[in-house]
Write an enzyme that holds these catalytic residues in place. Structure first.
Site: not given
Lengths: 403, 131
Positions: A361-363
């Site tokens: 999730h782009c984290v």
């Protein structure tokens, strides 16, 4: 549970595959456009398609009127003091980059971010660390994954130029205590920028009351089309901010040996703009106002509570982030001990026409620091229903029964 | 292992279609990761497995569990079948170009034998005529 009929306003959501209705639980990534948004954009493309800001035709003036109308709508929607404080961008990422590069930070100046930042509010600072020698402080969360205000104050005491944090996290939906963060930052004369991509679509935001310096958000998470976003900046700060892009529309005049910058906000909006997207954003705001944040919050909480409760009864599930559904907005993020998250997402799609999101999730930084490979995120919005949540749980039980 | 079979199949189809070329590329990267003992990410293998098991979950959920558990075994069987059939296809194509029939020993059994090959009768491709 309050049922709703909003779903019928979204043509995308009314599709079927293999006779099964589409169930969309990837709203933290992007949301579809409702009919009024689609119609407004179609009207622009069919009826007054023209260059804004430079065309002396009645079509051009129509475009300008619509753009400024939307700017005012956005300003009121987020409680900005003046419409000049609203800059149209491509998305939240561009807004954050504009501030990061435009503030002209020098070597040794310190920027603080939380440990749950989307890559859009992490990578640019890491790049500036290399390019300009700024110092990047990553503030760890407390053991219960909530924001550490005491830790923030300790860092502020050491001297921080800018606190740039996510308002509501796309990781777990947790909303940071931004009022307290802004108060503390003010106390120590630090700027505050908020990544509002997951906040503005889900609850009322008032930048003036908050006293925040910058706020960036995207249209595509709030029923507007992709490719349109907003950066709010206090007028006084925008005066000193350098542009990310220069070119047409951003200058009043140019000579072979110089140029004269346009007024704010035009100086930050170089080149032809995404007029269809801006008009769509305006309609999306009207639509969300019609739905109402009270209804959105109620619907998201009830769905989150139900999904969390049901998932807890399935063995082998680990939740990501804060535990209490009340603190998680519309997001439930988890992984299963025996089933790969990517595989689970594909199974849900192929067997039940339920769309979710798997991955990091782009984290990535958060996952790497915790040694978690990836997870599956269920993110709801006001058009999701309890019936859809029941179908999701039923499909999950069936799939997890395979292992 | 399904990605290896997918790579072979899509690489052949990719000669004629750009869509399959993209799938072949995905399958290739998956194969590359597998041979270097790295796990495939949301790869073509997972997508194919998802499509097959997902289809079974909708129709015959008992079989879905079975296919899910033994998917790797089925993949290997499919890979072997693909490799063997590819070998025979290439061999047949070579014979056709060389002798005008895909089965030189029994040209009448090859549907695409040329008239000349059929008239010539039995040809033994392994017979050496040098004296």
């Amino acid at each position: 549970m309050v049922e709703n009929s909003w779903k019928s306003q979204f043509p995308f959501l009314m599709q079927k595959k293999n006779g099964q209705p589409l169930i969309y639980f990837d709203n933290a990534c992007m949301t579809p456009c409702p009919i009024p948004v689609l119609e407004a954009m179609e009207k622009y493309n069919k009826e007054f398609f023209s260059c804004g800001g430079r065309s002396n035709t009645h079509f051009g003036r129509d475009v300008d009127d619509k753009v400024e109308e939307t700017r005012e709508l956005v300003a009121k929607f987020i409680g900005a003091g003046a419409s000049q404080e609203i800059i149209f961008t491509k998305n939240a990422t561009e807004g954050i980059n504009l501030v990061a590069r435009g503030l002209n930070l020098h070597a040794g100046e310190r920027v603080l971010v939380s440990d749950r930042e989307h890559n859009s509010n992490l990578i640019v600072w890491q790049v500036l660390q290399k390019e300009r020698g700024i110092e990047l402080m990553i503030l760890p969360s407390k053991s219960d994954e909530t924001f550490d205000l005491a830790g923030l104050e300790a860092e502020l005491q050491k001297g921080i130029k800018l606190v740039s944090v996510v308002y509501s996290s796309n990781l777990d939906g947790y909303t940071l205590p931004v009022e307290e963060i802004v108060k503390l930052a003010r106390k120590y004369d630090a700027f505050v920028m908020l990544d509002g991509a997951q906040a503005v679509p889900h609850h009322a935001v008032n930048v003036k009351k908050l006293g925040v310096d910058f706020l960036a958000f995207s249209g595509h998470k709030m029923t507007a089309p992709s490719g349109i976003g907003v950066l709010y900046g206090r007028l006084a700060h925008l005066e000193n901010l350098s542009s990310l892009l220069c070119g047409g529309h951003s200058v009043k005049d140019s000579r072979y040996n110089g140029f004269e910058l346009e007024d704010i906000p035009a100086r930050f909006e170089a080149g032809l703009q995404n007029y269809g997207g801006i008009i769509g954003l305006g309609e999306a705001i009207k639509f969300i106002k019609q739905v109402g944040f009270d209804f959105i919050a109620k619907q998201e909480f009830e769905l989150n509570y139900f999904i969390t409760r049901e998932l807890k009864q399935i063995g082998g599930i680990n939740f990501v982030g804060v535990d209490d559904p009340k603190s998680r907005g519309g997001i439930v993020n988890f992984y299963h001990e025996k089933m790969d998250s990517n595989q689970l997402t594909i199974f849900l799609d192929e067997s039940a026409n339920i769309l979710t999101r798997s991955g990091r999730h782009c984290v990535h930084s958060w996952y790497n620091s915790r040694g978690v490979k990836d997870s599956i995120r269920i993110s709801s919005y006001f058009y999701n229903t309890i019936d859809e949540a029941e179908k999701l749980i039923s499909a999950l039980k069936k799939i997890l029964g395979l292992v | 292992m399904i990605c290896l079979a997918a790579f072979i199949v899509f690489a052949i189809l990719g000669i004629f279609s750009a869509t399959h070329r993209r799938l072949a590329k995905q399958a290739f990267w998956c194969v590359l990761r597998r041979v270097t003992f790295k796990p495939c990410q949301a790869s073509i293998g997972e997508i194919l497995k998802g499509k097959i098991v997902g289809w079974l979950l909708r129709r015959k959920s008992r079989w879905a569990g079975w296919v899910h558990r033994y998917f790797e075994v089925f993949s290997w069987i499919f890979v072997i079948i693909t490799l063997v059939s590819t070998f025979y296809t290439v061999k047949g194509a070579y014979f056709y170009i060389r002798y005008g029939t895909c089965n030189p020993e029994h040209p009448e059994q090859c549907l695409i034998s040329t008239q000349a090959a059929l008239e010539k009768g039995v040809i033994n491709p392994y017979y050496c005529n040098d004296k």
